[in-house]
Scaffold this motif. Structure first.
Motif, PDB file in Angstrom:
ATOM      1  N   GLY A   1     -35.139  72.005   4.193  1.00  0.00           N
ATOM      2  CA  GLY A   1     -36.465  71.730   3.644  1.00  0.00           C
ATOM      3  C   GLY A   1     -36.973  72.831   2.729  1.00  0.00           C
ATOM      4  O   GLY A   1     -37.742  72.575   1.803  1.00  0.00           O
ATOM      5  N   GLN A   2     -36.527  74.074   2.972  1.00  0.00           N
ATOM      6  CA  GLN A   2     -36.979  75.177   2.122  1.00  0.00           C
ATOM      7  C   GLN A   2     -36.430  75.026   0.702  1.00  0.00           C
ATOM      8  O   GLN A   2     -37.136  75.236  -0.272  1.00  0.00           O
ATOM      9  N   GLU A  31     -35.564  72.191  -0.564  1.00  0.00           N
ATOM     10  CA  GLU A  31     -36.163  70.991  -1.134  1.00  0.00           C
ATOM     11  C   GLU A  31     -37.559  71.274  -1.650  1.00  0.00           C
ATOM     12  O   GLU A  31     -37.925  70.847  -2.744  1.00  0.00           O
ATOM     13  N   ALA A  32     -38.335  72.036  -0.854  1.00  0.00           N
ATOM     14  CA  ALA A  32     -39.688  72.354  -1.303  1.00  0.00           C
ATOM     15  C   ALA A  32     -39.623  73.135  -2.609  1.00  0.00           C
ATOM     16  O   ALA A  32     -40.392  72.886  -3.537  1.00  0.00           O
ATOM     17  N   ALA A  33     -38.681  74.081  -2.683  1.00  0.00           N
ATOM     18  CA  ALA A  33     -38.586  74.893  -3.893  1.00  0.00           C
ATOM     19  C   ALA A  33     -38.168  74.039  -5.083  1.00  0.00           C
ATOM     20  O   ALA A  33     -38.746  74.150  -6.169  1.00  0.00           O
ATOM     21  N   SER A  34     -37.169  73.166  -4.894  1.00  0.00           N
ATOM     22  CA  SER A  34     -36.756  72.415  -6.077  1.00  0.00           C
ATOM     23  C   SER A  34     -37.769  71.330  -6.420  1.00  0.00           C
ATOM     24  O   SER A  34     -37.917  70.983  -7.585  1.00  0.00           O
ATOM     25  N   ALA A  35     -38.514  70.822  -5.415  1.00  0.00           N
ATOM     26  CA  ALA A  35     -39.570  69.860  -5.749  1.00  0.00           C
ATOM     27  C   ALA A  35     -40.640  70.505  -6.627  1.00  0.00           C
ATOM     28  O   ALA A  35     -41.336  69.832  -7.376  1.00  0.00           O
ATOM     29  N   MET A  36     -40.778  71.847  -6.529  1.00  0.00           N
ATOM     30  CA  MET A  36     -41.753  72.535  -7.384  1.00  0.00           C
ATOM     31  C   MET A  36     -41.204  72.764  -8.776  1.00  0.00           C
ATOM     32  O   MET A  36     -41.900  73.305  -9.627  1.00  0.00           O
ATOM     33  N   GLY A  37     -39.934  72.469  -8.981  1.00  0.00           N
ATOM     34  CA  GLY A  37     -39.348  72.677 -10.297  1.00  0.00           C
ATOM     35  C   GLY A  37     -38.651  74.025 -10.432  1.00  0.00           C
ATOM     36  O   GLY A  37     -38.352  74.456 -11.537  1.00  0.00           O
ATOM     37  N   LEU A  38     -38.390  74.695  -9.299  1.00  0.00           N
ATOM     38  CA  LEU A  38     -37.638  75.944  -9.381  1.00  0.00           C
ATOM     39  C   LEU A  38     -36.151  75.645  -9.525  1.00  0.00           C
ATOM     40  O   LEU A  38     -35.642  74.735  -8.875  1.00  0.00           O
ATOM     41  N   GLY A  39     -35.461  76.410 -10.342  1.00  0.00           N
ATOM     42  CA  GLY A  39     -34.018  76.247 -10.486  1.00  0.00           C
ATOM     43  C   GLY A  39     -33.285  76.917  -9.331  1.00  0.00           C
ATOM     44  O   GLY A  39     -33.902  77.514  -8.455  1.00  0.00           O
ATOM     45  N   GLN A  89     -33.848  80.826  -8.995  1.00  0.00           N
ATOM     46  CA  GLN A  89     -35.192  81.148  -8.528  1.00  0.00           C
ATOM     47  C   GLN A  89     -35.351  80.786  -7.056  1.00  0.00           C
ATOM     48  O   GLN A  89     -35.860  81.588  -6.274  1.00  0.00           O
ATOM     49  N   VAL A 113     -37.008  82.350  -2.487  1.00  0.00           N
ATOM     50  CA  VAL A 113     -37.339  81.628  -1.259  1.00  0.00           C
ATOM     51  C   VAL A 113     -36.285  81.829  -0.178  1.00  0.00           C
ATOM     52  O   VAL A 113     -36.596  82.210   0.947  1.00  0.00           O
TER      53      VAL A 113
END
Ligand SMILES: Nc1ncnc2c1ncn2[C@@H]1O[C@H](COP(=O)(O)OP(=O)(O)OP(=O)(O)O)[C@@H](O)[C@H]1O
Ligand SMILES: [Mg+2]
Lengths: 249, 457
Positions: B351-352, B354-362, B365, B370
């Motif tokens: 989930g960590q 997923e949360a990061a990539s849902a924010m648009g982080l590559g 990053q 994270v």
């Protein structure tokens, strides 16, 4: 509901198919979401609800069909895909807050690292969103120090900070104790009233009846039925829907 | 909305409610409180427990009594040679003069006595360079930490080695010196004004507004000026050459383990990410490397590098023996570190990401901001454990002919004046190892507690 669509629809799924290995999870999904529309997705466990909304921000990649967000289709270009998904905020069943960052830093995270806003501006906006979900006083704490309901509201605030045009919710209240469900639903109702385009996977039928413009029922990877809530709950067309409703209501 | 969201309120409002009064809290029974309470509860709660306590105390007493009688009570502190010690107390007391006479060698090996200040200077520089990392008002901690790891070795190798320096070597040494000066200046200016050295210099001279391009150029100019100063200083420095054969003792142990530690963490991170990579070639190479080096004892790797490496190199190319040992230690410890870090990465829920990539982080990053901070944090005890292991494992370099702390301590007993004096030097270096390792482990505990302060539920 008017059928007049202003510009490109926020989300458009055309003939989307997806397999996990040999398992066909999504079968010919067609979905067109209008600006400001609130859609509730329900269905039995394993029917592909999560997979469908996760395709909308490409946490899962689909193999066939087209998904467009405000007219831009996902494709091979990873940077373009990242740019598209920045239009979309997502709230997860398990919150997925970053435990090593304070509540405030969780909220400013995307603003700082994706949008490169100055610190002050990012913090102002984060506080604004935390106020909106009614927990500005928790800004300095760490996520694991909060209750489940508070964590989920922080997650909503965090998603809102990036000023998304579309919000996805995947069972946002399913891992909460009953007393905390309402505080999260309240925040979501407030968001719906502000005109946000929302796609919500939930088993909270009260929320669906009250807030949704359209309810979608999925089974075995297909959209079985879609209708406005009144019709959906009071006069469902399919026997499968009736069976499901008799179990959850 | 109210009708929907207050589902359960209807059932509650039927009878007039009775009022619930919580009982007042009472004080705990006195026999469970304070030191006395603790002792009674934990050490003498039952007859077997009391017996174990008494026995334990007796064993501890007997042990320390024996050791202290030997090391302090009966010890000889002044003597010309071991014969005199033996005549005075026999074997019932320690003969410290031998160790004292050898202390310079135990610490610096055979490094020329009149040049030892260079090692001490490098030590002081290291401490000063690291100090700002603990100063609360310093903000550029990441830059300082990176400069320490990347640039200190340049400066230190010149201090340790000395000798001729060509153009490129001078430029690199100056980079090290400039990094050190920049750290000191930045620590000072940030403590005073919150501005890093470059910004402070520009502000002091008084350039235009915030968005003035002259500002940026001014900062670059300030850094360049610093580099030129360093370059001139390096040109003026001239140190005599000390071959690595003369390095030894605690100094050598610290050099090898320091480089091993500084190298293995970043290399371990890269290998761990490589092993988890979705690109088959990268993942296969990383896995092969890790498994290869993890399934062979360090001794074997040291031997292999020492004897076989020259076979692979063109004739005439000579690789320094110390360098060979350092490379072996680095590769070995990176393979172990990679597995530790992979363990940490596996503990981070999906989930960590997923949360990061849902924010648009590559990928980079999400990983850097994270995932890795969390993975490293949960792995601190194991990472520091590995550092401690590495520090102790450097004793193995003695088998390829390097005089680390352990082999230096054996040399004492081979000195004709102190012939046969083995136990005392061993005791002494045991203390050194203990102090260093215990400090590391205590620091790791402390770090763990501070970092997890926000995560207590
Ligand atoms: N990563 C995956 N790999 C393989 N199969 C998967 C994966 N994720 C989901 N599935 C399978 O796909 C099907 C649909 O999963 P999905 O999570 O979309 O269901 P859901 O409707 O959200 O169910 P729930 O109400 O339990 O959350 C399930 O049978 C699930 O086992
Ligand atoms: Mg689901």
């Amino acid at each position: 509901m008017t059928d007049a669509v202003r510009g490109e629809p926020p989300v458009e799924m055309i003939g989307v198919n997806k397999w996990f290995g040999a398992f066909h999870v999504l079968k010919d999904i067609d979905l067109r979401v209008r600006e400001g529309e609130r859609i509730v997705v329900c269905g039995p466990s394993g029917s592909g609800k999560s997979t469908m909304i996760r395709c909308i921000n490409q946490l899962e990649r689909h193999q066939e069909g087209t998904i467009r967000v405000h007219g831009r289709a996902y494709g091979r270009d990873l940077r373009e895909n990242d740019a598209i998904r920045r239009e979309i905020g997502m709230v997860f069943q398990s919150f997925n807050l970053f435990p090593h960052l304070s509540v405030l830093d969780n909220c400013t995270f995307a603003l700082t690292w994706v949008k490169h806003l100055p610190k002050k501006e990012a913090e102002d906006r984060a506080m604004e969103m935390l106020t909106r979900v009614r927990i500005p006083e928790q800004a300095g704490k760490y996520p694991l120090q909060l209750s489940g309901g508070q964590q989920q509201r922080v997650a909503i605030a965090r998603a809102l900070c990036a000023q998304p045009k579309i919000m996805l919710f995947d069972e946002p209240t399913s891992s909460l104790d009953p007393e905390m469900i309402n505080e999260v639903l309240d925040a979501m109702v407030e968001l719906a009233e502000s005109g946000m385009t929302m796609i919500v996977v939930t088993h909270e039928m009260g929320f669906a009846r009250k807030v949704a413009d359209r309810v979608i029922f999925m089974d075995q990877g297909e959209i079985v039925e879609e209708a406005p809530p009144a019709q959906f709950f009071d006069a469902p067309r399919f026997d499968r829907t009736r069976l499901f409703l008799s179990q959850v209501l | 909305m109210d009708e929907v969201l207050s589902r359960d309120s209807a059932a509650v409002e039927q009878l007039p409610a009775e009022i619930f009064k919580p009982k007042p809290a009472r004080a705990a029974p006195p026999s469970t409180l304070g030191v006395q309470g603790w002792v009674r509860q934990n050490m003498f709660s039952s007859i077997p427990n009391a017996l174990v306590t008494v026995l334990g105390i007796w064993i501890v007493y007997a042990f320390f009594d024996t050791i202290l009688t030997w090391a302090v009570g009966n010890a000889v502190w002044e003597a010309e040679n071991r014969r005199q010690c033996l005549d005075l107390v026999g074997r019932s007391g320690a003969c410290w003069p031998g160790v004292i006479a050898w202390i310079p060698n135990l610490i610096y090996g055979l490094y020329p006595k009149d040049q030892v200040w260079r090692i001490n200077l490098a030590g002081v520089i290291l401490l000063l360079w690291a100090l700002p990392l603990w100063l609360p008002r310093v903000q550029s901690k990441v830059q300082i930490g990176l400069s320490l790891v990347l640039l200190f070795p340049l400066l230190a190798s010149y201090l340790f080695l000395g000798g001729e320096k060509g153009v490129i070597w001078s430029a690199l040494i100056a980079l090290g010196l400039a990094g050190f000066l920049w750290t000191l200046l930045t620590a000072a200016t940030e403590t005073i004004s919150g501005l890093s050295f470059g910004r402070y210099a520009v502000a002091a001279i008084g350039f235009g507004g915030d968005n003035d391009p002259a500002r940026r150029n001014g900062q670059i100019a300030a850094l360049l000026a610093l580099y030129v100063v360093a370059l001139i200083a390096v040109q003026a420095m001239s140190l005599s050459f000390v071959a690595t054969r003369a390095w030894g003792g605690l100094f050598l142990t610290l050099v090898i383990s320091g480089i091993g530690i500084a190298f293995s963490l970043p290399a371990g991170i890269v290998l761990a990410l490589g092993r988890r990579s979705r690109m088959p070639l990268i993942s296969m190479l990383s896995t092969t490397f890790i498994e290869l080096f993890r399934s062979v004892p360090l001794i074997t790797i040291l031997f292999t590098f020492n004897t076989m490496l020259p076979l692979f190199l063109p004739v005439g190319v000579e690789v320094n023996q110390l360098l060979r040992a350092i490379v072996a230690v680095c590769l070995f410890s990176s393979a172990y570190m990679a597995e530790v870090i992979r363990g940490g990465l596996q503990a981070i829920p999906r989930g960590q990401y997923e949360a990061a990539s849902a924010m648009g982080l590559g990928f980079w990053q999400s990983t850097g901001l994270v995932i890795m901070p969390q993975a490293l944090k949960i792995m601190i005890p194991t990472i520091v454990g590995n550092f401690i292991g590495l520090f102790k494992d450097t004793t193995l370099v003695s088998i390829v002919g390097l005089f680390d702390l352990l082999s230096m301590s054996r040399a004492v007993g081979e000195d004709t004046r102190w012939l046969g004096l083995f136990l005392e030097p061993f005791f002494f270096i045991t203390m050194i190892y203990f102090v260093v390792c215990f400090t590391m482990s205590q620091y790791s505990l402390n770090l763990e507690q501070r970092l997890s302060a926000g995560e207590r539920r």
